[in-house]
Design a protein around this motif. Structure first.
Motif, PDB file in Angstrom:
ATOM      1  N   VAL A  88       0.923  -1.109  -0.128  1.00 13.60           N
ATOM      2  CA  VAL A  88      -0.097   0.054   0.066  1.00 13.60           C
ATOM      3  C   VAL A  88       0.880   1.261   0.047  1.00 13.60           C
ATOM      4  O   VAL A  88       1.965   1.267   0.709  1.00 13.60           O
ATOM      5  CB  VAL A  88      -1.035  -0.088   1.229  1.00 13.60           C
ATOM      6  CG1 VAL A  88      -1.810   1.191   1.189  1.00 13.60           C
ATOM      7  CG2 VAL A  88      -1.671  -1.432   1.364  1.00 13.60           C
ATOM      8  N   ILE A  90       1.595   5.038   1.154  1.00 15.72           N
ATOM      9  CA  ILE A  90       1.009   5.563   2.224  1.00 15.72           C
ATOM     10  C   ILE A  90       1.639   7.120   2.329  1.00 15.72           C
ATOM     11  O   ILE A  90       2.774   7.463   2.850  1.00 15.72           O
ATOM     12  CB  ILE A  90       1.389   5.077   3.617  1.00 15.72           C
ATOM     13  CG1 ILE A  90       0.805   3.617   3.530  1.00 15.72           C
ATOM     14  CG2 ILE A  90       0.802   5.795   4.732  1.00 15.72           C
ATOM     15  CD1 ILE A  90       1.115   2.926   4.993  1.00 15.72           C
ATOM     16  N   PRO A  91       0.894   8.027   1.496  1.00 16.94           N
ATOM     17  CA  PRO A  91       1.433   9.459   1.368  1.00 16.94           C
ATOM     18  C   PRO A  91       1.832  10.156   2.643  1.00 16.94           C
ATOM     19  O   PRO A  91       0.932  10.023   3.660  1.00 16.94           O
ATOM     20  CB  PRO A  91       0.518  10.075   0.576  1.00 16.94           C
ATOM     21  CG  PRO A  91      -0.520   9.169  -0.005  1.00 16.94           C
ATOM     22  CD  PRO A  91      -0.310   7.887   0.815  1.00 16.94           C
ATOM     23  N   GLY A  92       2.848  10.921   3.010  1.00 18.10           N
ATOM     24  CA  GLY A  92       3.033  11.512   4.140  1.00 18.10           C
ATOM     25  C   GLY A  92       3.700  10.847   5.392  1.00 18.10           C
ATOM     26  O   GLY A  92       4.112  11.423   6.103  1.00 18.10           O
ATOM     27  N   VAL A  93       3.942   9.428   5.124  1.00 18.46           N
ATOM     28  CA  VAL A  93       4.470   8.783   6.178  1.00 18.46           C
ATOM     29  C   VAL A  93       5.932   8.453   5.635  1.00 18.46           C
ATOM     30  O   VAL A  93       5.981   7.646   4.557  1.00 18.46           O
ATOM     31  CB  VAL A  93       3.557   7.615   6.631  1.00 18.46           C
ATOM     32  CG1 VAL A  93       4.582   6.783   7.594  1.00 18.46           C
ATOM     33  CG2 VAL A  93       2.413   7.889   7.033  1.00 18.46           C
ATOM     34  N   VAL A 142       6.244   6.281   2.514  1.00 20.76           N
ATOM     35  CA  VAL A 142       6.009   4.475   2.053  1.00 20.76           C
ATOM     36  C   VAL A 142       5.342   4.189   0.742  1.00 20.76           C
ATOM     37  O   VAL A 142       4.288   4.502   0.608  1.00 20.76           O
ATOM     38  CB  VAL A 142       5.216   3.873   3.181  1.00 20.76           C
ATOM     39  CG1 VAL A 142       5.022   2.410   3.137  1.00 20.76           C
ATOM     40  CG2 VAL A 142       5.972   4.329   4.668  1.00 20.76           C
ATOM     41  N   ASN A 143       6.193   3.521   0.159  1.00 21.81           N
ATOM     42  CA  ASN A 143       5.810   2.805  -1.294  1.00 21.81           C
ATOM     43  C   ASN A 143       5.230   4.093  -2.443  1.00 21.81           C
ATOM     44  O   ASN A 143       4.635   3.760  -3.454  1.00 21.81           O
ATOM     45  CB  ASN A 143       4.468   1.909  -1.131  1.00 21.81           C
ATOM     46  CG  ASN A 143       5.165   0.721  -0.371  1.00 21.81           C
ATOM     47  OD1 ASN A 143       6.243   0.333  -0.680  1.00 21.81           O
ATOM     48  ND2 ASN A 143       4.467  -0.054   0.347  1.00 21.81           N
TER      49      ASN A 143
ATOM     50  N   TYR B 392      -2.180  -2.443   6.641  1.00 22.76           N
ATOM     51  CA  TYR B 392      -0.747  -2.454   6.390  1.00 22.76           C
ATOM     52  C   TYR B 392       0.205  -2.256   7.528  1.00 22.76           C
ATOM     53  O   TYR B 392       1.146  -2.864   8.040  1.00 22.76           O
ATOM     54  CB  TYR B 392      -0.300  -1.519   5.239  1.00 22.76           C
ATOM     55  CG  TYR B 392       1.006  -1.615   4.559  1.00 22.76           C
ATOM     56  CD1 TYR B 392       1.511  -2.878   4.298  1.00 22.76           C
ATOM     57  CD2 TYR B 392       1.803  -0.575   4.099  1.00 22.76           C
ATOM     58  CE1 TYR B 392       2.652  -3.130   3.582  1.00 22.76           C
ATOM     59  CE2 TYR B 392       2.907  -0.730   3.467  1.00 22.76           C
ATOM     60  CZ  TYR B 392       3.185  -2.016   3.276  1.00 22.76           C
ATOM     61  OH  TYR B 392       4.736  -1.968   2.737  1.00 22.76           O
ATOM     62  N   ALA B 410      -0.324  12.106   9.038  1.00 17.05           N
ATOM     63  CA  ALA B 410       0.004  12.310   7.853  1.00 17.05           C
ATOM     64  C   ALA B 410      -0.559  12.951   6.745  1.00 17.05           C
ATOM     65  O   ALA B 410      -0.492  13.874   6.320  1.00 17.05           O
ATOM     66  CB  ALA B 410       0.368  11.010   6.995  1.00 17.05           C
TER      67      ALA B 410
END
Lengths: 256, 438
Positions: A88, A90-93, A142-143, B392, B410
């Motif tokens: 997945v 995860i924008p911003g992390v 993340v990704n 996740y 976030a």
């Protein structure tokens, strides 16, 4: 280590696993193969505790503990790791923050002391070397914007860092070109140890050219219908999944 | 329309004589203007939900409350100014308590070259004449009775000017503290800010509380950017949980000027912010980034209204809203690209997250385009956290509550990504995280 007995599971009201039984001992690599829709990914998701996967019968014991009762995070802390088929974004992390939070959450759950940022970075660098990943990946979210290969390598990198006892790879080979496949396999092989077991879920035998399994199981219609050593994978490659079904039904004999 | 008999308790309370004489009282043109504004306010009363601009923000409860007209003790209340210092904000400070300027809490010594900064109360006492045009003028804005009320009763505020070509490096801290008083106080501040041609300024607007109270504050801020001026404006609304805060910020952007506004709304029971911009000069640029984080029974309403009136202007607005428990959020992002504003771009994005079943957020992007060669993009969503992302994180060992916190943080922090002041960015990010449900 892992004992699955007569496992039945439903997804969206439809029964997918129909009495699956499997035992995995420490240090073993088991490959789960099977046609599309057989329940391969369902098995991985049920073991990791994904919401929406409802177990209706059977049991799963992991080192003597019934993990079906545990939320995903407690399974992770106990040593279960699922490399997702579709990691997945995860924008911003930030990836580093994510990994450190995950590692420390697991350590805390196990009663171990949390790593400070220095100790964490030291561990990360060691693992990066094993995985041959550039640390550029760590600075990004993340990704987010990762290529298919980068996402899968990031999964294996997380595995290297979290050091699970049981690693489940859910079609980690899907969508990878041959170079990425080799890199991912090298990462997995580097993590093989007498204490760590693997459940390698795949549709194609190609991955098993690089990750040599101790056992191969064929999953069809929610059950394991055939088990053997790695030569079983080669037979499947040769004869296709149709053979398994016919074999099951007793239509044809063992191919030569 | 309201006569004496039908006036609400709120309106009635605001017609009482001010707790202490307003600065500038006795100046004939100002007295006349204030009287006219107050009469118009009394006549109109508070807007009902039938007024489009107040459709989602009910003022019924406010209308039933009474507030004293100012706080006579504001100048004497003990306040620890150090509690309101912000990391990375080390320039001049202009501080107000319950709407009254406090020299003792301000830092106005050795102002940087090119910066003129003083309280309006001082200007009104010493030399009100230069303010005559600004304070007498009223631009009729439908339903905006709070502008009337503010004009009638504001006696203080910020007067700030950056002379042409001056680049003021240290951020100016405008500090508005609500302090507990003997009763509920209504206070009003009027700010007039001007950036001269080619000048640069970094401004931090900070609403804070020295203790819980249920005061009502209104502010009217006019910001003018002359040709080529550059403004970084960060607004941090951290008012008391019981406070009501109604702000109108209006920017006027000249040719090739560029204003960037970051807004973080955390506090107050009722927070309404009308953020308006007129891009009147060619190639003017206006960027806004904002987030409101609401819980308990907070009500937050942001009304963004942009008018692009010149060639090749650009506006980019990215907003996030989070509502938990029984909170209610409202966002309106309206952009009007007027005839002649050819070659202009506009973007309005508003994403919202509901953390409870009782929370509600209403969002409404409105793009109206009358020009040619315009690139316009908008998007608005209201939803829950991504379940796949949640799983996740959990599958990697992060407990569900913590995983929710990580994802929500976030989601909010995105709007701070391009805040240039790194220390302030980190601080505001931490404050956002601290306010998230544990």
């Amino acid at each position: 280590m892992l004992k699955i007995e007569n496992l039945h599971a439903r997804v969206a009201g439809k029964e997918i696993l129909k009495g699956l039984t499997l035992a995995v001992n420490a240090g073993e690599v088991h490959a789960i193969m099977g046609p599309n829709g057989a329940g391969k990914s369902t098995l991985g998701n049920v073991l990791a505790g994904r919401p929406g996967y409802e177990v209706t019968a059977g049991s799963v014991e992991f080192n003597g503990v019934n993990i079906l009762e545990l939320p995903p995070e407690e399974r992770a802390a106990a040593g279960v790791f699922l490399a997702l088929q579709y990691p997945v974004e995860i924008p911003g992390v930030n990836n580093t923050y994510f990994l450190r939070t995950a590692l420390n959450a697991q350590r805390k759950a196990r009663g171990e002391n949390e790593l400070d940022s220095m100790a964490f970075l030291k561990t990360v660098r060691e693992k990066l070397k094993i995985m041959q990943i550039s640390d550029d990946l760590l600075k990004r979210a993340v990704n987010e914007g990762f290529s298919g290969g980068e996402k899968k390598r990031n999964e294996i990198f997380q595995m290297a860092l979290l050091e699970p006892k049981l690693a489940i790879l859910d079609e980690t080979d899907s969508g990878l070109d041959i170079d990425a496949l080799k890199q991912v396999s090298q990462g997995v092989n580097a993590l093989r140890s007498p204490e760590r077991s693997f459940l390698v879920i795949t549709h194609y035998q190609r991955l098993l050219d690089y990750i040599t399994p101790d056992f191969v199981h064929v999953l069809a219609d929610g059950k394991i219908v055939e088990s053997g050593d790695r030569t079983l994978a080669l037979k499947l490659e040769e004869h296709g999944y149709a053979w398994v079904k016919e074999h099951e039904a007793g239509v044809v004999g063992e191919p030569a | 329309m309201s006569s004496a008999a039908t006036r609400s308790p709120f309106v009635e309370s605001q017609l009482a004589a001010p707790a202490s004489p307003l600065p500038g009282a006795g100046v004939p043109w100002l007295d006349a203007a204030r009287r006219e504004h107050l009469a118009a306010f009394a006549e109109a009363g508070l807007p009902t939900k039938h007024v489009e601009a107040w459709k989602y923000t009910a003022l019924r409860a406010l209308a039933q409350r009474k507030f004293s007209t100012g706080d006579a003790q504001a100048a004497a209340r003990a306040i620890d100014a150090s509690a309101f210092a912000l990391p990375g904000v080390d320039g001049p400070v202009l501080a107000f308590v319950n709407g009254v300027f406090r020299a003792d809490l301000s830092q106005l010594a050795q102002l940087p070259d090119g910066l003129e900064l003083r309280p309006m109360s001082q200007a009104l006492r010493e030399d009100p004449e230069p303010l005559r045009f600004t304070l007498s003028r009223y631009e009729p804005e439908k339903g905006d009775v709070f502008v009337r009320l503010n004009a009638a009763l504001a006696g203080d505020g910020v007067l700030l000017k950056v002379v042409a070509g001056a680049k003021v490096a240290a951020p100016v801290h405008l500090l508005f503290i609500g302090a507990p008083a003997e009763g509920d106080v209504a206070w009003h501040l009027r700010h007039v800010i001007e950036l001269g041609e080619g000048s640069e300024l970094s401004l931090v607007e900070h609403h804070a509380a020295s203790g819980d109270q249920r005061h009502l504050g209104t502010t009217c801020t006019d910001i003018v950017l002359r040709e080529g001026a550059v403004l970084h404006h960060a607004a941090f609304q951290d008012a008391a949980p019981g406070a009501a805060l109604i702000r109108r910020t209006k920017l006027h952007l000249g040719a090739r000027s560029h204003a960037t506004v970051h807004v973080v709304e955390l506090g107050a029971a009722l927070a309404r912010h009308d953020l308006q911009a007129e891009l009147v000069g060619n190639e003017a640029r206006f960027d806004t980034r904002g987030v409101f984080l609401l819980h308990a029974k907070q009500h937050g309403d942001t009304q963004l209204a942009i008018r692009q009136q010149a060639l090749n202007t650009t506006t980019d607005s990215v907003w996030r809203g989070v509502a938990d428990e029984r909170a209610r959020g409202v966002f309106r992002g309206a952009v009007l690209v007027e005839p002649g504003a050819d070659g202009s771009d506009c973007n309005v994005q508003n994403k919202n997250l509901l953390l409870s079943e009782q929370a509600e957020i209403d969002t409404k992007p409105e793009l109206v385009i009358y020009a040619d060669e315009v690139k316009a993009v908008h998007g608005a969503t209201v939803g829950q956290l991504d379940e796949r992302a949640l799983f996740y994180l959990q599958s990697r060992g992060i407990p569900q509550a913590q995983a929710r916190g990580v994802l929500t943080a976030a989601f909010c922090r995105t709007v701070l990504d391009d805040l240039p002041n790194a220390e302030l960015r980190a601080y505001l990010g931490d404050r956002l995280v601290a306010q998230l449900p544990a």
